[in-house]
Design an enzyme around this catalytic site. Sequence first.
Site, PDB file in Angstrom:
ATOM      1  N   PRO A  47       0.817  -1.220   0.000  1.00 26.71           N
ATOM      2  CA  PRO A  47       0.000   0.000   0.000  1.00 26.71           C
ATOM      3  C   PRO A  47       0.851   1.272   0.000  1.00 26.71           C
ATOM      4  O   PRO A  47       0.367   2.333  -0.355  1.00 26.71           O
ATOM      5  CB  PRO A  47      -0.815  -0.090   1.305  1.00 26.71           C
ATOM      6  CG  PRO A  47      -0.628  -1.467   1.830  1.00 26.71           C
ATOM      7  CD  PRO A  47       0.600  -2.034   1.205  1.00 26.71           C
ATOM      8  N   GLU A  81      -0.076  -7.484   8.259  1.00 22.40           N
ATOM      9  CA  GLU A  81       0.047  -6.024   8.318  1.00 22.40           C
ATOM     10  C   GLU A  81       1.176  -5.490   7.438  1.00 22.40           C
ATOM     11  O   GLU A  81       1.261  -4.304   7.171  1.00 22.40           O
ATOM     12  CB  GLU A  81       0.241  -5.558   9.767  1.00 22.40           C
ATOM     13  CG  GLU A  81      -1.040  -5.560  10.582  1.00 22.40           C
ATOM     14  CD  GLU A  81      -2.157  -4.760   9.914  1.00 22.40           C
ATOM     15  OE1 GLU A  81      -1.978  -3.527   9.761  1.00 22.40           O
ATOM     16  OE2 GLU A  81      -3.187  -5.339   9.556  1.00 22.40           O
ATOM     17  N   ASP A 135      -4.943   2.017 -27.158  1.00 25.39           N
ATOM     18  CA  ASP A 135      -5.603   2.042 -25.856  1.00 25.39           C
ATOM     19  C   ASP A 135      -5.950   3.439 -25.416  1.00 25.39           C
ATOM     20  O   ASP A 135      -5.229   4.380 -25.692  1.00 25.39           O
ATOM     21  CB  ASP A 135      -4.665   1.478 -24.777  1.00 25.39           C
ATOM     22  CG  ASP A 135      -4.567  -0.012 -24.887  1.00 25.39           C
ATOM     23  OD1 ASP A 135      -5.400  -0.582 -25.604  1.00 25.39           O
ATOM     24  OD2 ASP A 135      -3.668  -0.567 -24.268  1.00 25.39           O
ATOM     25  N   ARG A 172      -0.083  -7.685 -21.587  1.00 25.15           N
ATOM     26  CA  ARG A 172      -0.733  -7.270 -22.830  1.00 25.15           C
ATOM     27  C   ARG A 172       0.066  -6.219 -23.600  1.00 25.15           C
ATOM     28  O   ARG A 172      -0.251  -5.909 -24.744  1.00 25.15           O
ATOM     29  CB  ARG A 172      -2.158  -6.773 -22.556  1.00 25.15           C
ATOM     30  CG  ARG A 172      -2.245  -5.566 -21.681  1.00 25.15           C
ATOM     31  CD  ARG A 172      -3.682  -5.198 -21.384  1.00 25.15           C
ATOM     32  NE  ARG A 172      -4.415  -4.783 -22.578  1.00 25.15           N
ATOM     33  CZ  ARG A 172      -4.180  -3.664 -23.235  1.00 25.15           C
ATOM     34  NH1 ARG A 172      -3.247  -2.838 -22.826  1.00 25.15           N
ATOM     35  NH2 ARG A 172      -4.880  -3.353 -24.305  1.00 25.15           N
TER      36      ARG A 172
END
Length: 261
Positions: free
Chosen positions: A88, A115, A168, A153
């Site tokens: 994170p 954690e 894209d 991709r």
Amino acid sequence: MNFAVLTIFPEMFESFWNHGIVRRAVSSDLITAATINIRDYAQGRHRVTDDRPYGGGCGMVMKPEPLAAAIVAARSRQPESRVVLLSPQGRPFDQPTAEALATESGLILVCGRYEGVDERICQDHIDLEISIGDYVLTGGELAAMVVVDAVTRLIPGSLGGEDSADLDSFSTGLLEHAHYTRPRTFADEPVPDVLLSGNHKEIEDWRLETSLIRTFLKRQDLLEQRPLTPRETEILKNWCQDLERIICAQSEHRADPLSGR
Ligand code: 9D3
């Protein structure tokens, strides 16, 4: 591209490696896919991979020894690879990051659980930390799949002939135009006539126009960041003029006391 994923939940990747574009890329030797079970590098009868945090607090921390041993093993198999920790606290993942990673010869993706991982692992073994967005997951596995998917991709040959990564929306900087397929009418909604006209120039113009308008409505931030071509500027200015005409006509209606509005 050689991918190795380090996780305590290797089963989560079985289905992932075996579907869609990722599976095809494995079959055509464009990528290799290895899943390494961190628990295989843990010691003792219980093969423990977590422990209580020094300093107290709730939750558990990933023990450094099994993780370090797993990373060393992965690196010995693919020495050129970058080691990426999904965390994170990582750098927000985006299309330019995916494009940069796609030029690497291999990636070792380390999935944290609990954690977090012991800080000394980050310092000694990790080249790059990546987050996939500002929301809380229960571990790095889904994030690793997101990174593998987005990077795979971009590898030349991974998409079928018609699909092309450089059209894209995030590489053109605009959201894509609307898509339609058969039937011609569905739920009382017909396919726009222009798409049935066979006029390729008009179709291209319509697609660019709807792209610009959709981007303006849904993602103004993308439009603000992006330089406009003269053609795109013209399309947007025409919309402004059309809108102004409609707005002016409205105020004329209001000025009329007999109109009832
Ligand atoms: C209560 C403390 N948590 C802060 C919100 C710490 C925490 C640690 C580990 C929260 C989530 C996780 C598990 N997440 C990941 O491993 C993860 C993640 C994410 O949660 N969001 C976005 N990208 C990623 S990449 C890895």
